[in-house]
Write an enzyme that holds these catalytic residues in place. Structure first.
Site: not given
Ligand SMILES: *[C@@H]1O[C@H](CO)[C@@H](O)[C@H](O)[C@H]1NC(C)=O
Ligand SMILES: *[C@@H]1O[C@H](CO)[C@@H](O)[C@H](O)[C@H]1NC(C)=O
Ligand SMILES: *[C@@H]1O[C@H](CO)[C@@H](O)[C@H](O)[C@H]1NC(C)=O
Length: 528
Positions: A133, A232, A208
């Site tokens: 990410k 997340s 996330s």
């Protein structure tokens, strides 16, 4: 079963607030259904079988010269190009460098300087492409965390986990999308836009590590790395029907991630971990990512799933979260029945009442010296935040609305060191002890990852507290694995999380492998 588990009724005021909130959520759902009545976008089918294999199998094929690393990287590049217009999960590539590294991996294999066994020992993921990410540093790529102020920031160094994985032969091919500052459970920011769920593009991917969950489900890379401070890794793994593991606290280095927690306490909540289509990949990846700490996890010890003590809890009954979807409850019951039939186990239902306070405990424990607004704007005064909210409404803000609301919200609640803050710190310690007493050395708890399947885009605004099921586990420092259990009637993934005691990650992972085999694990999205 436990004397510390008490049953306090919730007050009338809370019940009224809860009913009003549920009514608003229901009305909102009605309008979202009208708005998104359309089909959503179609995803092309997966045509390369190599993309369906576990990372450990891909690695073996590369070592045996059954496929080259260059071919695998090229296959991922093709797949990413095929899916990204519909999903918008992948935000930056290093394809040319990755192809060069793949060629070097192939050269090492064909040189014969190491036997297949030596390669498996020294570089177990040689030539295997992966993604991470956009908040975990990869040298030479952006490190924006979805914050417009950081849109030109380039990582000067690999994060520790990326270094460790590359050292074992894996090849990083690029970055995936995140929410602004990684602090919300829908993946959307004003640099890269919004990411769509591969099972139905009208739905969220979670956050996330939302771009990462999405690309793994859509088979755009062979494995992924996420991070988790309130769910997340586990929420996006759940919404996208893959496996995701949040490690025990203080095992995997957080160094090289942005934002980096300001205190030791917050740092202990954050865990970087693997996200994969196949449970069998989690353990070897965690083993590498943990570095020297992997000794503490004793990952090679054999786990006899049939001898575990299994507990399950259907809901946290928290005042401001939705009731758990009946399809999730039904899936959990099937797991319990499976364990009973296959292993003659007698899983025990528990009701840890303190879980009702999950959100209050998490929010208080998450308090930081620096305000949230500081990280997303140059000025975090209430006046500036309100001004920015106005700009957002007229479409001229670099910040997302939810990030600005979060910044405002950060001014409320307890302050570090005040009585309320200390109260919730104590509550956290008590709850941790309840879990530890229940789990012992050989126990796991099955618990929902989230109360519903993936909601529509923007819908989380109306269900802000539904991430309480994952968040509380971060405060307590336990390892937890999201396990997919098939699709709902609407074709959306459902699943559960498996929680174990500190440093007993191997129990979660063994249960994940058992349930992968029994329930079919990851399903190809939108497969007719
Ligand atoms: C996606 O969701 C919409 C709205 O709920 C629905 O009409 C559509 O059939 C779904 N698409 C797929 C591929 O399941
Ligand atoms: C949040 O959870 C409640 C049940 O706990 C559910 O009714 C609601 O639909 C959920 N909201 C969202 C947006 O997922
Ligand atoms: C933030 O904005 C307020 C009000 O506009 C101003 O008084 C303050 O000096 C600003 N702070 C910084 C750090 O710019």
């Amino acid at each position: 079963m436990n004397s510390e588990i008490t049953n306090k009724p919730i007050g009338l005021k809370l019940r009224v607030v809860h009913s009003v909130r549920l009514a608003i959520a229901a009305v909102a759902r009605f309008f979202f259904t009208l708005y998104y009545g359309a089909e959503g976008e179609k995803l092309p089918p997966i045509t390369d079988d190599i993309l369906k294999l576990p990372a450990v199998e891909v690695a073996k094929k590369i070592r045996r010269k059954e496929i080259s690393s260059v071919e695998v990287v090229e296959t991922c590049i093709r797949r990413i190009r095929d899916i990204n217009s519909a999903l918008n999960c992948f935000v930056e590539d290093r394809f040319n460098l990755a192809l060069k590294e793949a060629k070097e991996a192939d050269d090492l294999v064909s040189s014969g300087t190491k036997t297949e066994q030596q390669l498996a020992q020294d570089v177990p993921f040689l030539g295997v492409p992966f993604t991470t990410k956009d908040c975990i540093g990869v040298k030479g790529l952006h490190l924006t965390a979805g914050v417009v102020l950081r849109k030109d920031v380039i990582a000067e160094e690999d994060a520790d986990v990326i270094k460790l994985l590359r050292h074992k032969g894996a090849i990083i091919i690029g970055l995936t999308n995140v929410p602004e500052l990684c602090m919300w459970w829908e993946t959307h920011n004003h640099i890269h836009g919004r990411t769509n769920n591969p099972y139905n593009t009208t739905r969220i991917v979670g956050g996330s590590s939302g771009g990462e969950g999405c690309i793994q489900a859509a088979a755009g890379s062979i494995f992924g790395i996420g991070s988790d401070i309130g769910g997340s890794i586990r929420m996006p793994a759940y919404f996208n029907g893959i496996f995701g593991h949040k490690p025990s606290r203080n095992i995997v280095s957080n160094s090289g991630q942005y934002p980096i927690p300001q205190t030791e306490l917050l740092n202990s909540f954050l865990g970087i971990g693997p996200m994969t289509r196949h449970a069998v990949d989690l353990k070897p990846l965690l083993n590498i990512m943990a570095g020297d700490n992997s000794k503490k996890l004793n990952l090679d010890a054999k786990v006899d799933v049939g001898k575990l003590k299994v507990y399950y809890q259907f809901s946290n009954d928290a005042p401001l979260t939705d009731p758990v979807d009946p399809e999730i409850i039904a899936a959990m019951k099937k797991v319990v029945e499976f364990l009973n039939v296959k292993h003659q186990m007698k899983p025990v239902e528990i009701k840890i009442q303190q879980l009702r306070q999950s959100i209050a405990i998490w929010l208080a424990n998450m308090k930081n010296e620096k305000k949230f607004g500081y990280f997303i704007m140059k000025n975090d005064s209430i006046y500036s935040i309100c001004k920015e909210i106005f700009k957002n409404i007229i479409g001229c803000s670099g910040n997302t609305l939810i990030a600005l609301v979060t910044a405002l919200f950060d001014y409320s609640g307890p302050k570090i060191g005040d009585d309320k803050y200390n109260h919730f710190l104590k509550k956290r310690d008590e709850l941790e002890q309840v879990f530890k007493d229940t789990l012992g050395d050989d126990g796991v708890i099955l618990y929902p990852t989230h109360p519903t399947t993936a909601p529509y885009h923007n819908e989380p605004l109306f269900r802000p507290m539904n991430f309480s099921y994952t968040a509380i586990i971060n405060c307590l420092g336990f390892p937890s694995t999201t396990v997919p259990l098939g699709l709902s009637r609407d074709g959306l993934p459902i699943g559960i999380q498996v929680i174990a005691n500190h440093n007993n990650d191997r129990l979660c992972l063994a249960m994940a492998e058992e349930l992968d085999a029994a329930f079919g694990g990851w399903r190809e999205p939108q497969k007719a």
